[in-house]
Scaffold this motif. Structure first.
Motif, PDB file in Angstrom:
ATOM      1  N   VAL A 167       0.834  -1.203   0.000  1.00 19.50           N
ATOM      2  CA  VAL A 167       0.000   0.000   0.000  1.00 19.50           C
ATOM      3  C   VAL A 167       0.868   1.252   0.000  1.00 19.50           C
ATOM      4  N   ALA A 168       1.868   1.272   0.878  1.00 17.21           N
ATOM      5  CA  ALA A 168       2.733   2.448   0.987  1.00 17.21           C
ATOM      6  C   ALA A 168       3.444   2.751  -0.325  1.00 17.21           C
ATOM      7  N   ASN A 169       3.764   1.677  -1.078  1.00 18.28           N
ATOM      8  CA  ASN A 169       4.463   1.857  -2.353  1.00 18.28           C
ATOM      9  C   ASN A 169       3.518   1.826  -3.552  1.00 18.28           C
ATOM     10  N   GLN A 170       2.223   1.860  -3.257  1.00 18.27           N
ATOM     11  CA  GLN A 170       1.175   1.974  -4.279  1.00 18.27           C
ATOM     12  C   GLN A 170       1.262   0.874  -5.336  1.00 18.27           C
ATOM     13  N   ARG A 171       1.480  -0.360  -4.880  1.00 15.14           N
ATOM     14  CA  ARG A 171       1.534  -1.498  -5.792  1.00 15.14           C
ATOM     15  C   ARG A 171       0.117  -2.062  -5.971  1.00 15.14           C
ATOM     16  N   TRP A 172      -0.720  -1.297  -6.620  1.00 13.59           N
ATOM     17  CA  TRP A 172      -2.133  -1.658  -6.738  1.00 13.59           C
ATOM     18  C   TRP A 172      -2.324  -2.935  -7.559  1.00 13.59           C
ATOM     19  N   ASP A 173      -1.556  -3.100  -8.616  1.00 14.58           N
ATOM     20  CA  ASP A 173      -1.676  -4.312  -9.442  1.00 14.58           C
ATOM     21  C   ASP A 173      -1.299  -5.563  -8.641  1.00 14.58           C
ATOM     22  N   GLN A 174      -0.304  -5.428  -7.776  1.00 16.05           N
ATOM     23  CA  GLN A 174       0.113  -6.553  -6.942  1.00 16.05           C
ATOM     24  C   GLN A 174      -1.003  -6.934  -5.957  1.00 16.05           C
ATOM     25  N   ILE A 175      -1.638  -5.942  -5.376  1.00 17.14           N
ATOM     26  CA  ILE A 175      -2.745  -6.200  -4.446  1.00 17.14           C
ATOM     27  C   ILE A 175      -3.893  -6.891  -5.168  1.00 17.14           C
ATOM     28  N   THR A 176      -4.213  -6.428  -6.352  1.00 16.13           N
ATOM     29  CA  THR A 176      -5.278  -7.051  -7.141  1.00 16.13           C
ATOM     30  C   THR A 176      -4.917  -8.486  -7.507  1.00 16.13           C
ATOM     31  N   LYS A 177      -3.681  -8.706  -7.886  1.00 13.79           N
ATOM     32  CA  LYS A 177      -3.229 -10.055  -8.260  1.00 13.79           C
ATOM     33  C   LYS A 177      -3.351 -11.013  -7.075  1.00 13.79           C
ATOM     34  N   LEU A 178      -2.846 -10.610  -5.926  1.00 13.90           N
ATOM     35  CA  LEU A 178      -2.881 -11.467  -4.746  1.00 13.90           C
ATOM     36  C   LEU A 178      -4.315 -11.683  -4.259  1.00 13.90           C
ATOM     37  N   SER A 179      -5.147 -10.673  -4.409  1.00 21.37           N
ATOM     38  CA  SER A 179      -6.556 -10.806  -4.027  1.00 21.37           C
ATOM     39  C   SER A 179      -7.264 -11.801  -4.934  1.00 21.37           C
ATOM     40  N   THR A 180      -7.001 -11.708  -6.215  1.00 26.04           N
ATOM     41  CA  THR A 180      -7.588 -12.636  -7.183  1.00 26.04           C
ATOM     42  C   THR A 180      -7.194 -14.068  -6.864  1.00 26.04           C
ATOM     43  N   GLU A 181      -5.923 -14.268  -6.542  1.00 26.35           N
ATOM     44  CA  GLU A 181      -5.430 -15.603  -6.207  1.00 26.35           C
ATOM     45  C   GLU A 181      -6.094 -16.134  -4.941  1.00 26.35           C
ATOM     46  N   ALA A 182      -6.286 -15.274  -3.945  1.00 30.10           N
ATOM     47  CA  ALA A 182      -6.916 -15.688  -2.687  1.00 30.10           C
ATOM     48  C   ALA A 182      -8.361 -16.102  -2.914  1.00 30.10           C
ATOM     49  N   VAL A 183      -9.082 -15.319  -3.688  1.00 33.62           N
ATOM     50  CA  VAL A 183     -10.476 -15.634  -4.004  1.00 33.62           C
ATOM     51  C   VAL A 183     -10.567 -16.964  -4.744  1.00 33.62           C
ATOM     52  N   ALA A 184      -9.654 -17.180  -5.697  1.00 34.02           N
ATOM     53  CA  ALA A 184      -9.653 -18.428  -6.466  1.00 34.02           C
ATOM     54  C   ALA A 184      -9.402 -19.635  -5.568  1.00 34.02           C
ATOM     55  N   LEU A 185      -8.523 -19.480  -4.569  1.00 32.56           N
ATOM     56  CA  LEU A 185      -8.242 -20.580  -3.643  1.00 32.56           C
ATOM     57  C   LEU A 185      -9.473 -20.935  -2.819  1.00 32.56           C
ATOM     58  N   VAL A 186     -10.215 -19.914  -2.401  1.00 31.63           N
ATOM     59  CA  VAL A 186     -11.438 -20.159  -1.634  1.00 31.63           C
ATOM     60  C   VAL A 186     -12.484 -20.847  -2.494  1.00 31.63           C
ATOM     61  N   GLU A 187     -12.660 -20.360  -3.706  1.00 31.20           N
ATOM     62  CA  GLU A 187     -13.661 -20.948  -4.609  1.00 31.20           C
ATOM     63  C   GLU A 187     -13.306 -22.393  -4.921  1.00 31.20           C
ATOM     64  N   LYS A 188     -12.039 -22.683  -5.148  1.00 32.21           N
ATOM     65  CA  LYS A 188     -11.612 -24.049  -5.430  1.00 32.21           C
ATOM     66  C   LYS A 188     -11.847 -24.953  -4.232  1.00 32.21           C
ATOM     67  N   ALA A 189     -11.520 -24.463  -3.047  1.00 30.25           N
ATOM     68  CA  ALA A 189     -11.679 -25.267  -1.836  1.00 30.25           C
ATOM     69  C   ALA A 189     -13.148 -25.591  -1.573  1.00 30.25           C
ATOM     70  N   ARG A 190     -13.997 -24.630  -1.809  1.00 27.01           N
ATOM     71  CA  ARG A 190     -15.420 -24.821  -1.521  1.00 27.01           C
ATOM     72  C   ARG A 190     -16.131 -25.706  -2.544  1.00 27.01           C
ATOM     73  N   LYS A 191     -15.510 -25.930  -3.689  1.00 28.25           N
ATOM     74  CA  LYS A 191     -16.079 -26.829  -4.685  1.00 28.25           C
ATOM     75  C   LYS A 191     -15.846 -28.273  -4.282  1.00 28.25           C
TER      76      LYS A 191
END
Length: 219
Positions: free
Chosen positions: A195-219
């Motif tokens: 956040v401090a270094n404004q790496r917005w794309d990195q935050i979006t990437k890691l968030s996308t990966e986290a959501v995908a892991l949850v969706e996969k686990a719940r299937k």
């Protein structure tokens, strides 16, 4: 003591049902709040727990609540003064690292969902005395992990936990699929440094990966 209403119970449960991942967010500069919120949303995460670990916490909440589609709560709330500031800034739920009777009473009086931190039977009982049943389990891994959750779920079947502390990409699947876990949290997808270094794309990437892991686990 006043007990919370059924509506607040429902709000807390619905919040967790809609947001299996509730990131724990630390932001030092309010000017970064909006972009950080947008980065989470772009990655599929629509809820954030903004912590009172910085002097700018209330102002950060005030800025981030302006992000359309993002639910913003306040975390690391350890006293009523912080709880009041969070509410005035627009926070829609409160989270504490431990149980505070004063904050619990405030949340009940103000009709705002509150998730106090609990890792023992005594702490859970105290929270239940105030009518709260969706509780933070922190620090999750250091406190014994899922075996402790399983043990506590036997005498407290009505309780659901939002687990944070030691949860990440390697173990999120086993946590989010446990029936006693309502949501999981952490900061790996939105680090203070990113956040401090404004790496917005990195935050979006890691968030996308986290959501995908949850969706996969719940299937």
């Amino acid at each position: 003591m006043a007990e919370v209403t059924t509506d607040i119970h429902a709000e807390a449960r619905n919040l967790c049902a809609a947001n299996p991942i509730i990131p724990v967010v630390v932001i030092d500069d309010p000017a970064h709040a909006v972009e950080a919120g947008k980065a989470l949303l772009a990655g599929g995460i629509a809820c954030a727990e903004l912590t009172f670990r910085t002097a700018a916490a209330a102002e950060v909440i005030k800025e981030m609540v302006a992000v359309e589609g993002l639910t913003v709560g306040a975390g690391t709330v350890v006293n009523v003064e912080q709880a009041r500031r969070a509410l005035d800034a627009g926070a829609t739920f409160l989270v504490s690292p431990g149980f505070s009777a004063a904050v619990a009473q405030f949340a009940s009086d103000e009709s705002i969902p509150y998730m106090p931190g609990t890792v023992t039977a005594s702490e859970i009982t105290a929270a239940l005395d105030y009518g709260f049943e969706t509780l933070k389990f922190f620090p999750a891994v250091a406190s014994g992990g899922l075996p402790v959750v399983k043990a506590l779920s036997a005498p407290f079947p009505q309780v659901k936990f939002v687990a944070t502390g030691g949860i990440g990409t390697k173990n999120i699947a086993e946590w989010i699929t446990n029936p006693a876990i309502a949501s999981v949290g952490g900061s790996w997808m939105i680090s203070r440094d990113d956040v401090a270094n404004q790496r917005w794309d990195q935050i979006t990437k890691l968030s996308t990966e986290a959501v995908a892991l949850v969706e996969k686990a719940r299937k």
